[in-house]
Scaffold this motif. Structure first.
Motif, PDB file in Angstrom:
ATOM      1  N   LEU A  91       0.713  -1.321   0.071  1.00  0.00           N
ATOM      2  CA  LEU A  91       0.114   0.025  -0.138  1.00  0.00           C
ATOM      3  C   LEU A  91       0.961   1.050   0.185  1.00  0.00           C
ATOM      4  O   LEU A  91       0.710   2.205  -0.757  1.00  0.00           O
ATOM      5  CB  LEU A  91      -0.818  -0.046   1.230  1.00  0.00           C
ATOM      6  N   LEU A  92       1.833   1.325   0.783  1.00  0.00           N
ATOM      7  CA  LEU A  92       2.797   2.495   0.966  1.00  0.00           C
ATOM      8  C   LEU A  92       3.712   2.594  -0.464  1.00  0.00           C
ATOM      9  O   LEU A  92       3.867   3.664  -0.819  1.00  0.00           O
ATOM     10  CB  LEU A  92       3.763   2.159   2.143  1.00  0.00           C
ATOM     11  N   THR A 133       2.743   1.572  -3.355  1.00  0.00           N
ATOM     12  CA  THR A 133       1.783   1.784  -4.374  1.00  0.00           C
ATOM     13  C   THR A 133       1.428   3.398  -4.425  1.00  0.00           C
ATOM     14  O   THR A 133       1.669   4.067  -5.357  1.00  0.00           O
ATOM     15  CB  THR A 133       0.470   1.173  -4.212  1.00  0.00           C
ATOM     16  N   ALA A 134       1.437   3.927  -3.422  1.00  0.00           N
ATOM     17  CA  ALA A 134       1.141   5.375  -3.008  1.00  0.00           C
ATOM     18  C   ALA A 134       2.270   6.114  -3.574  1.00  0.00           C
ATOM     19  O   ALA A 134       2.440   7.115  -4.364  1.00  0.00           O
ATOM     20  CB  ALA A 134       0.878   5.653  -1.715  1.00  0.00           C
ATOM     21  N   TYR A 135       3.648   5.533  -3.118  1.00  0.00           N
ATOM     22  CA  TYR A 135       4.740   6.402  -3.759  1.00  0.00           C
ATOM     23  C   TYR A 135       4.914   6.307  -5.107  1.00  0.00           C
ATOM     24  O   TYR A 135       5.104   7.071  -5.887  1.00  0.00           O
ATOM     25  CB  TYR A 135       6.125   5.461  -3.024  1.00  0.00           C
ATOM     26  N   SER A 173       2.251   8.388  -7.111  1.00  0.00           N
ATOM     27  CA  SER A 173       2.433   9.770  -7.051  1.00  0.00           C
ATOM     28  C   SER A 173       3.757  10.111  -7.728  1.00  0.00           C
ATOM     29  O   SER A 173       3.665  11.368  -8.171  1.00  0.00           O
ATOM     30  CB  SER A 173       2.448   9.988  -5.299  1.00  0.00           C
ATOM     31  N   ALA A 181       5.152   9.367   1.715  1.00  0.00           N
ATOM     32  CA  ALA A 181       5.464   7.881   1.549  1.00  0.00           C
ATOM     33  C   ALA A 181       6.478   7.157   1.509  1.00  0.00           C
ATOM     34  O   ALA A 181       6.478   5.965   2.057  1.00  0.00           O
ATOM     35  CB  ALA A 181       4.633   7.717  -0.121  1.00  0.00           C
TER      36      ALA A 181
END
Length: 287
Positions: free
Chosen positions: A72-73, A75-77, A80, A161
């Motif tokens: 999850l972390l 993917t956000a990174y 973005s 992130a």
């Protein structure tokens, strides 16, 4: 300590290389480009993970759960970062994200986790931070100020992130004791699942993105896991407060490459910052 430093620096070079390539992809749908290289990365990493399991790496629910949080972390990174490259320049987004994220992680490790670098360690962290600041700054042309502002905003989001996944992954490989290679592979599998759900209505365009950017996607798929697995191994050998600031050296590598390869300005400033960072790395090695 020396082995951890060497592994982290090697990972920094690989990280800067794949970011330079990704910043030139200009995929129309940044989420799909991340999906493409994540799938390629998982396919390429699967044999290494299988070998690790055959050699004794444990597969457990702890590994699966920790990998899900990491995914999850990450993917956000990744999403973005690719979105930022479509809206701003590498020489703004990358330094802010890579400089601030590891420093926040190191600060958290000192303040909350109780890590205590020695005097030379503090000197090294300060010099690396200062050198990154020198590399990251410079006057912007009026026509590029809007893109710089966008880069700063995205850079701050990406830095959050980075700090998040650095601290969590350090806990996973250090505190929970999961194997770095299988952990990255499980996280990569979860990341593909998350991206598949997020891009469900647009996956029909993945083939077109792959045809346009397959060389870049393949290079990122190789360099990205190499860069981070090296860091995960380093985190089993040294504290977060040392490894995280060392990861910021990728900014110097990326900035110098952007100057030489992409023709970006402020070459003298970047060389000066590189010297300061090099001295900081030497201080950490001697700490």
């Amino acid at each position: 300590m020396l082995i951890a430093v060497v592994l982290t620096l090697a990972g920094s070079v690989a990280h800067a290389a794949w970011n330079l390539l990704a910043s030139r992809a200009h995929a129309e749908d940044s989420g799909l480009f991340v999906w493409v290289y994540s799938v390629l990365s998982l396919v390429l990493l699967a044999p290494a993970a299988l070998v690790a399991v055959l050699l004794g790496a444990e597969v457990s629910w702890t590994l699966v759960g920790a990998g899900a949080v990491s995914a999850l972390l990450h993917t956000a990174y990744a999403v973005s970062l690719q979105a930022a490259y479509a809206r701003s320049d590498l020489n703004v987004t990358y330094p802010v994200a890579r400089g601030l994220g590891p420093v926040v992680a190191a600060g958290f490790a000192v303040a909350v986790l109780g890590e205590r670098p020695g005097v030379l360690g503090w000197v090294g962290i300060a010099l690396i931070t200062a050198g990154v600041g020198v590399v990251s700054t410079g006057a912007a042309a009026p026509e590029s100020r809007a893109r710089r502002a966008a880069g700063l905003r995205w850079g701050l989001l990406i830095a959050a992130a980075i700090a998040g996944y650095t601290l969590w992954d350090a806990h996973a490989v250090g505190g929970l004791g999961v194997d770095p290679v299988t952990y990255y592979a499980v996280g990569g599998a979860w990341m593909v699942v998350v991206l598949t759900v997020a891009c469900a209505g647009r996956l029909g365009g993945a083939g077109a993105v792959l045809r346009r950017h397959w060389r870049t996607g393949l290079a990122v798929a190789v360099l990205s896991p190499v860069a981070y697995v090296l860091v995960l191994v380093a985190l089993t050998l040294a504290p977060v407060s040392v490894v995280a600031p060392l990861r910021s050296t990728s900014i110097v590598v990326g900035s110098l490459a952007a100057w030489w390869w992409l023709g970006e300005a402020h070459g003298g400033r970047r060389l000066a910052g590189a010297v300061v960072v090099t001295v900081g790395v030497a201080a950490l090695v001697l700490a």
